[in-house]
Design an enzyme around this catalytic site. Structure first.
Site, PDB file in Angstrom:
ATOM      1  CB  THR A   1     -12.618   3.395  11.225  1.00  0.00           C
ATOM      2  OG1 THR A   1     -11.181   3.493  10.730  1.00  0.00           O
ATOM      3  CG2 THR A   1     -13.213   2.526  10.357  1.00  0.00           C
TER       4      THR A   1
ATOM      5  CG  ASP B   1      -5.384   4.368   0.927  1.00  0.00           C
ATOM      6  OD1 ASP B   1      -6.472   4.712   0.544  1.00  0.00           O
ATOM      7  OD2 ASP B   1      -5.267   3.992   2.294  1.00  0.00           O
TER       8      ASP B   1
ATOM      9  NE  ARG C   1       1.490   0.468  13.552  1.00  0.00           N
ATOM     10  CZ  ARG C   1       0.276   1.448  14.262  1.00  0.00           C
ATOM     11  NH1 ARG C   1       0.870   2.153  15.332  1.00  0.00           N
ATOM     12  NH2 ARG C   1      -0.715   1.217  13.928  1.00  0.00           N
TER      13      ARG C   1
ATOM     14  CG  ASP D   1     -11.278  17.534  -6.611  1.00  0.00           C
ATOM     15  OD1 ASP D   1     -12.079  18.391  -7.046  1.00  0.00           O
ATOM     16  OD2 ASP D   1     -10.085  17.832  -6.224  1.00  0.00           O
TER      17      ASP D   1
ATOM     18  CE  LYS E   1      -8.255   6.758   3.408  1.00  0.00           C
ATOM     19  NZ  LYS E   1      -6.839   6.231   3.610  1.00  0.00           N
TER      20      LYS E   1
ATOM     21  CE  LYS F   1      -2.610   1.535   3.826  1.00  0.00           C
ATOM     22  NZ  LYS F   1      -2.785   3.161   3.931  1.00  0.00           N
TER      23      LYS F   1
HETATM   24  O1  C5P Z   1       0.444  -0.687  11.492  1.00  0.00           O
HETATM   25  P1  C5P Z   1      -0.992  -0.902  11.249  1.00  0.00           P
HETATM   26  O2  C5P Z   1      -1.443  -2.414  10.934  1.00  0.00           O
HETATM   27  O3  C5P Z   1      -1.993  -0.701  12.362  1.00  0.00           O
HETATM   28  O4  C5P Z   1      -1.265  -0.115  10.042  1.00  0.00           O
HETATM   29  C1  C5P Z   1      -2.767  -0.370   9.310  1.00  0.00           C
HETATM   30  C2  C5P Z   1      -2.793   0.354   7.843  1.00  0.00           C
HETATM   31  O5  C5P Z   1      -4.035   0.623   7.430  1.00  0.00           O
HETATM   32  C3  C5P Z   1      -2.039   1.927   8.284  1.00  0.00           C
HETATM   33  O6  C5P Z   1      -1.672   2.227   6.834  1.00  0.00           O
HETATM   34  C4  C5P Z   1      -3.403   2.748   8.279  1.00  0.00           C
HETATM   35  O7  C5P Z   1      -3.373   4.034   7.881  1.00  0.00           O
HETATM   36  C5  C5P Z   1      -4.505   1.967   7.604  1.00  0.00           C
HETATM   37  N1  C5P Z   1      -5.984   2.218   8.286  1.00  0.00           N
HETATM   38  C6  C5P Z   1      -6.197   1.609   9.483  1.00  0.00           C
HETATM   39  N2  C5P Z   1      -7.550   1.985   9.761  1.00  0.00           N
HETATM   40  C7  C5P Z   1      -8.453   2.485   8.902  1.00  0.00           C
HETATM   41  C8  C5P Z   1      -8.031   2.688   7.577  1.00  0.00           C
HETATM   42  C9  C5P Z   1      -6.790   2.643   7.111  1.00  0.00           C
HETATM   43  O8  C5P Z   1      -5.283   1.225  10.184  1.00  0.00           O
HETATM   44  N3  C5P Z   1      -9.680   2.446   9.217  1.00  0.00           N
END
Ligand code: C5P
Length: 249
Positions: A137, A73, A229, A78, A75, A46
């Site tokens: 979210t 991604d 992560r 516009d 988003k 991503k």
């Molecule tokens: O490190 P982690 O697994 O928490 O990262 C999740 C990824 O998904 C990040 O890039 C975060 O911006 C994205 N994301 C999220 N929750 C959402 C939408 C996107 O964690 N509701």
């Protein structure tokens, strides 16, 4: 490729290709390094607003050249002409997914879906799937009422925007596993669903409030998982990705 065939093609990919590693890093070198560390089993990555703002379309080209599928991604939100033009550029780059806010409205979603259906693609590429975001979210009920006072509660907004996006030709939706049953209730089994907030049982949750194991997300109806992560900060990112894929099966 029409919507039905594209969704089938993506849904049929093996589990390790349905884990999307979030390249939440500030520059191209770190992004390519992490993508390389995923090894042959790492399929989707991503590229979000941070990395794209730092490294631009070149990082997408470099990732595609390394045989990575790119979830772009950005988003989009516009006017229809701008959203459609941006989607066309995502297709020309060889991205596999691009995202937009369903709140951009019927005309913009339709324009983006039509632009992707007709877009020129790099040799051998499959057109990007268009994914819609319903309600971020991260927004609390209180924040939502500040930006959009209405009688709709949060769940109703999610369902209404999901239905709108699907009716206007998007291929899938992004939502947390907790909201998935609710979303599927609104749009049924057909749309692709991509779910973040994934952690293996017992792992650190970091700043995520509600996390789900890979297995639970798939059982709830997720097709692809977005994982940051737990993979990027693992000693062995390829092994971490393989463990997540195994849990999905
Ligand atoms: O490190 P982690 O697994 O928490 O990262 C999740 C990824 O998904 C990040 O890039 C975060 O911006 C994205 N994301 C999220 N929750 C959402 C939408 C996107 O964690 N509701």
């Amino acid at each position: 490729m029409n919507r039905e065939n594209l969704i089938k093609h993506l849904r049929d990919l093996p589990a390790n290709r349905r884990v999307i590693t979030a390249l939440d890093v500030p520059g191209q070198d770190q992004a390519l390094d992490l993508a390389d560390q995923l090894g042959a089993g790492g399929g989707f990555v991503k590229v979000g607003l941070e990395l794209f703002s730092a490294a631009g379309p070149e990082v997408v080209r470099q990732l595609v050249a390394r045989d990575r599928n790119v979830f772009l991604d950005l988003k989009y939100h516009d006017i229809p002409n701008t959203v459609a033009s941006a989607a066309r550029q995502a297709a020309a780059l060889g991205a596999s997914f691009c995202t937009m806010h369903a709140a951009a409205g019927r005309s913009a979603i339709t324009a983006a879906a039509e632009a992707l259906a007709q877009a020129e693609l790099p040799d051998g590429a499959v057109r990007p799937a268009l994914l819609a975001i319903t309600v971020l979210t991260s927004l609390s009920e209180e924040e939502i009422s500040e930006v959009r006072p209405s009688s709709d509660n949060l769940d109703d907004s999610v369902q209404r925007l999901a239905r709108l996006a699907w009716d206007c030709g998007c291929d899938g939706l992004v939502c947390s596993a907790a909201d998935l049953p609710h979303l599927r209730q609104a749009v049924g089994p057909e749309p692709l669903v991509i779910t973040p907030g994934i952690r293996m049982a017992g792992a650190a949750t970091d700043d995520q409030h509600r996390v789900t194991t890979p297995r639970m997300a798939v059982d709830a109806g997720a097709d692809f998982l977005v994982v940051g992560r737990p993979i990027s900060q693992a000693n062995d990112p390829a092994a971490a990705l393989a463990a997540i894929a195994k849990d999905m099966e």
